[in-house]
Design a protein around this motif. Structure first.
Motif, PDB file in Angstrom:
ATOM      1  N   SER A 179       0.832  -1.202   0.000  1.00 58.42           N
ATOM      2  CA  SER A 179       0.000   0.000   0.000  1.00 58.42           C
ATOM      3  C   SER A 179       0.865   1.250   0.000  1.00 58.42           C
ATOM      4  O   SER A 179       0.509   2.265  -0.604  1.00 58.42           O
ATOM      5  CB  SER A 179      -0.943  -0.004   1.209  1.00 58.42           C
ATOM      6  OG  SER A 179      -0.213   0.125   2.420  1.00 58.42           O
ATOM      7  N   LEU A 182       2.103   1.732  -3.603  1.00 54.99           N
ATOM      8  CA  LEU A 182       1.014   2.245  -4.437  1.00 54.99           C
ATOM      9  C   LEU A 182       0.704   3.704  -4.106  1.00 54.99           C
ATOM     10  O   LEU A 182       0.392   4.495  -5.005  1.00 54.99           O
ATOM     11  CB  LEU A 182      -0.235   1.379  -4.259  1.00 54.99           C
ATOM     12  CG  LEU A 182      -0.097  -0.099  -4.651  1.00 54.99           C
ATOM     13  CD1 LEU A 182      -1.412  -0.832  -4.448  1.00 54.99           C
ATOM     14  CD2 LEU A 182       0.395  -0.262  -6.078  1.00 54.99           C
ATOM     15  N   GLU A 224      -1.961  -9.184  -7.355  1.00 51.74           N
ATOM     16  CA  GLU A 224      -2.354  -8.208  -6.340  1.00 51.74           C
ATOM     17  C   GLU A 224      -3.466  -7.310  -6.889  1.00 51.74           C
ATOM     18  O   GLU A 224      -3.223  -6.464  -7.752  1.00 51.74           O
ATOM     19  CB  GLU A 224      -1.150  -7.362  -5.930  1.00 51.74           C
ATOM     20  CG  GLU A 224      -0.131  -8.106  -5.090  1.00 51.74           C
ATOM     21  CD  GLU A 224      -0.704  -8.523  -3.744  1.00 51.74           C
ATOM     22  OE1 GLU A 224      -1.605  -7.825  -3.226  1.00 51.74           O
ATOM     23  OE2 GLU A 224      -0.246  -9.541  -3.216  1.00 51.74           O
ATOM     24  N   GLU A 226      -5.122  -4.739  -5.717  1.00 57.75           N
ATOM     25  CA  GLU A 226      -5.030  -3.286  -5.529  1.00 57.75           C
ATOM     26  C   GLU A 226      -4.016  -2.670  -6.492  1.00 57.75           C
ATOM     27  O   GLU A 226      -4.173  -1.520  -6.900  1.00 57.75           O
ATOM     28  CB  GLU A 226      -4.664  -2.947  -4.083  1.00 57.75           C
ATOM     29  CG  GLU A 226      -5.858  -2.855  -3.155  1.00 57.75           C
ATOM     30  CD  GLU A 226      -6.776  -1.684  -3.489  1.00 57.75           C
ATOM     31  OE1 GLU A 226      -6.687  -0.645  -2.814  1.00 57.75           O
ATOM     32  OE2 GLU A 226      -7.587  -1.805  -4.432  1.00 57.75           O
ATOM     33  N   GLY A 229      -5.988  -2.356  -9.465  1.00 63.03           N
ATOM     34  CA  GLY A 229      -6.939  -1.258  -9.297  1.00 63.03           C
ATOM     35  C   GLY A 229      -6.299   0.099  -9.500  1.00 63.03           C
ATOM     36  O   GLY A 229      -6.892   0.992 -10.125  1.00 63.03           O
ATOM     37  N   LEU A 230      -5.084   0.273  -8.982  1.00 61.28           N
ATOM     38  CA  LEU A 230      -4.404   1.554  -9.173  1.00 61.28           C
ATOM     39  C   LEU A 230      -4.111   1.790 -10.644  1.00 61.28           C
ATOM     40  O   LEU A 230      -4.322   2.897 -11.162  1.00 61.28           O
ATOM     41  CB  LEU A 230      -3.107   1.593  -8.378  1.00 61.28           C
ATOM     42  CG  LEU A 230      -2.274   2.864  -8.580  1.00 61.28           C
ATOM     43  CD1 LEU A 230      -3.036   4.105  -8.143  1.00 61.28           C
ATOM     44  CD2 LEU A 230      -0.939   2.775  -7.846  1.00 61.28           C
ATOM     45  N   CYS A 277     -11.290  -7.036 -11.599  1.00 61.56           N
ATOM     46  CA  CYS A 277     -11.230  -6.789 -10.156  1.00 61.56           C
ATOM     47  C   CYS A 277     -12.570  -7.061  -9.486  1.00 61.56           C
ATOM     48  O   CYS A 277     -12.635  -7.691  -8.424  1.00 61.56           O
ATOM     49  CB  CYS A 277     -10.792  -5.352  -9.890  1.00 61.56           C
ATOM     50  SG  CYS A 277      -9.069  -4.980 -10.284  1.00 61.56           S
ATOM     51  N   ARG A 282     -12.107  -9.138  -4.191  1.00 57.34           N
ATOM     52  CA  ARG A 282     -11.208  -8.666  -3.130  1.00 57.34           C
ATOM     53  C   ARG A 282     -11.033  -7.155  -3.287  1.00 57.34           C
ATOM     54  O   ARG A 282      -9.960  -6.651  -3.561  1.00 57.34           O
ATOM     55  CB  ARG A 282      -9.856  -9.373  -3.219  1.00 57.34           C
ATOM     56  CG  ARG A 282      -9.920 -10.865  -2.960  1.00 57.34           C
ATOM     57  CD  ARG A 282      -8.636 -11.557  -3.422  1.00 57.34           C
ATOM     58  NE  ARG A 282      -7.451 -10.962  -2.801  1.00 57.34           N
ATOM     59  CZ  ARG A 282      -6.213 -11.126  -3.270  1.00 57.34           C
ATOM     60  NH1 ARG A 282      -6.019 -11.837  -4.371  1.00 57.34           N
ATOM     61  NH2 ARG A 282      -5.192 -10.568  -2.653  1.00 57.34           N
ATOM     62  N   GLY A 284     -10.622  -3.221  -2.887  1.00 54.31           N
ATOM     63  CA  GLY A 284      -9.955  -2.262  -2.037  1.00 54.31           C
ATOM     64  C   GLY A 284     -10.179  -0.864  -2.570  1.00 54.31           C
ATOM     65  O   GLY A 284     -10.854  -0.659  -3.594  1.00 54.31           O
ATOM     66  N   TYR A 286      -8.395   1.437  -4.235  1.00 59.03           N
ATOM     67  CA  TYR A 286      -8.044   1.808  -5.609  1.00 59.03           C
ATOM     68  C   TYR A 286      -8.993   1.158  -6.614  1.00 59.03           C
ATOM     69  O   TYR A 286      -9.385   1.783  -7.609  1.00 59.03           O
ATOM     70  CB  TYR A 286      -6.602   1.407  -5.921  1.00 59.03           C
ATOM     71  CG  TYR A 286      -5.574   2.211  -5.170  1.00 59.03           C
ATOM     72  CD1 TYR A 286      -5.478   3.588  -5.341  1.00 59.03           C
ATOM     73  CD2 TYR A 286      -4.697   1.602  -4.281  1.00 59.03           C
ATOM     74  CE1 TYR A 286      -4.536   4.334  -4.643  1.00 59.03           C
ATOM     75  CE2 TYR A 286      -3.753   2.336  -3.580  1.00 59.03           C
ATOM     76  CZ  TYR A 286      -3.681   3.705  -3.761  1.00 59.03           C
ATOM     77  OH  TYR A 286      -2.752   4.435  -3.062  1.00 59.03           O
ATOM     78  N   GLN A 287      -9.371  -0.075  -6.365  1.00 59.65           N
ATOM     79  CA  GLN A 287     -10.302  -0.745  -7.266  1.00 59.65           C
ATOM     80  C   GLN A 287     -11.655  -0.044  -7.280  1.00 59.65           C
ATOM     81  O   GLN A 287     -12.274   0.115  -8.336  1.00 59.65           O
ATOM     82  CB  GLN A 287     -10.485  -2.202  -6.836  1.00 59.65           C
ATOM     83  CG  GLN A 287      -9.223  -3.043  -6.911  1.00 59.65           C
ATOM     84  CD  GLN A 287      -9.414  -4.372  -6.217  1.00 59.65           C
ATOM     85  OE1 GLN A 287     -10.032  -5.288  -6.757  1.00 59.65           O
ATOM     86  NE2 GLN A 287      -8.884  -4.500  -5.009  1.00 59.65           N
TER      87      GLN A 287
END
Length: 405
Positions: A179, A182, A224, A226, A229-230, A277, A282, A284, A286-287
């Motif tokens: 995290s 990111l 991963e 996230e 997602g980012l 995603c 899962r 988070g 950013y997603q």
């Protein structure tokens, strides 16, 4: 810049961080590794001009840099009576064939170690992993080259003196440490994103660097969500970069942008990642932010946006990452889904005085409710607090329109 210089510059962008990471593993010293890689690129510029760019330029740079580092390390070790330590260099060389990805990831985690301040992490990641020069980074963050050089040097010294480990964190520490990585990439992107409005153009290049770093993380850690997602969030945000500023680089709000000029390829790529995603379950922060951006991207117009779905996504985002800014953004969606009165009730319960977006949102809600004088005061405060020239110009224009109307 001629074709040869373009080719060398492209190799530098793509291979610099990778080469530093491999040589760093060999020598154990980040500054030492950077020096060796820079020497290798200097030699490449000289030799490739006559011999041509090799078929595998990255491998050429890594091999040359490693040889330079080994030679220098041996000379220094011999002077200090440490020949045995120098001999270990050969023992650590496994050819690098199967470790390049891990090495680059180790380097990124080292640059983003929580022992370093956030400004230091950002600068070091851009310098060592992104390959930007100190001059470029200083220009991007509007500080002197000397100040930025000192910041980077202090960060390297901190890594060396604190014996910050050059490794990927353990499984139990990975979520928290990832995290942080990111967050650094997101901050780099936001610096560039804000720079598209009335700021020096050099800063906008940070968006491209952030996207490149996000792709690196996804390529090295594809499981991963996230990280995925980012990347999706940055792709969808970047899809609108060409139209979010008008003449004079004044802000053009989302509702007024020419959607036919949004980048369809970036939208398609980002939306596909979001769908993956969402299917993974899962979710988070950013997603979820990327999912919100995907809803905007799918709408043919602001009026046709599925605002109720955006409200639901903000509810999920607040559960994952609670905070007043999330509630403020949710209120904007509520204004479209349920009306300005319901949104103003939410906004008035927030403690965000001093944040220009808060005052701008409140001004718009008050305007829609016919409270002209209150709206004008909020717009004036938003303009006063706006950090960028483009946003300030936009808000002052809205204030003039309100006063005339």
């Amino acid at each position: 810049m001629n074709a040869f210089e373009d080719a060398v510059a492209a190799v530098f962008r793509e291979e610099y961080g990778r080469a530093v990471s491999v040589v760093r593993r060999t020598t154990g010293d980040l500054g030492f590794a950077e020096d060796a890689v820079q020497e290798a690129f200097a030699e490449a510029t000289r030799r490739w001009a006559s011999d041509g760019v090799p078929e595998q330029p990255g491998a050429w740079i890594i091999l040359t840099a490693r040889r330079r580092a080994v030679d220098r390390f041996r000379r220094e070790a011999a002077r200090g009576g440490k020949e045995a330590a120098a001999a270990l260099l050969d023992a650590t060389d496994d050819g690098g064939a199967g470790t390049l990805g891990d090495d680059r990831l180790r380097l990124l985690f080292t640059c983003c170690h929580p022992a370093l301040s956030m400004p230091a992490r950002v600068a070091l990641a851009l310098r060592v992993v992104g390959g930007l020069t100190t001059t470029q980074i200083a220009s991007a963050f509007l500080v002197s080259e000397a100040s930025m050089g000192q910041r980077i040097s202090r960060a390297k010294a901190k890594i060396r003196d604190a014996h910050i480990p050059y490794r990927i964190p353990s499984v139990q520490d990975l979520p928290e440490r990832l995290s942080g990585v990111l967050a650094v990439i997101y901050l780099i992107y936001n610096e560039g994103y804000s720079a598209t409005l009335g700021e020096p153009r050099e800063r906008a290049g940070l968006c491209a660097e952030a996207l490149r770093l996000a792709r690196v993380v996804v390529r090295l850690m594809p499981e991963e969500p996230e990280a995925q997602g980012l990347l999706a969030l940055l792709l969808l945000s970047e899809s609108r970069s060409g139209v979010r500023a008008g003449p004079g680089r004044v802000l053009v709000p989302l509702a007024e942008q020419d959607r036919s000029r949004w980048n369809a390829a970036l939208i398609a790529e980002g939306t596909a990642i979001v769908q993956t995603c969402l299917a993974g379950g899962r979710l988070g922060p950013y997603q979820l932010q990327a999912a919100i951006q995907a809803v905007h991207a799918a709408a043919p117009s602001a009026a046709a946006t599925d605002w109720h779905r955006i409200v639901r996504l903000y509810d999920l985002l607040f559960e994952a990452a609670p905070g007043p800014v999330v509630r403020l953004n949710r209120a904007v969606a509520v204004a479209e889904a349920e009306g300005p009165a319901a949104a103003l009730e939410i906004v008035d319960g927030l403690h965000l005085s001093g944040y220009h977006v808060f005052h701008a949102v409140r001004a718009e809600l008050l305007r829609r409710l016919g409270r002209w004088d209150d709206a004008a005061r909020e717009l004036a405060e938003a303009a006063r607090l706006a950090p960028g020239a483009g946003e300030k110009a936009f808000l002052l224009g809205k204030l003039r329109d309100l006063q005339r109307g």
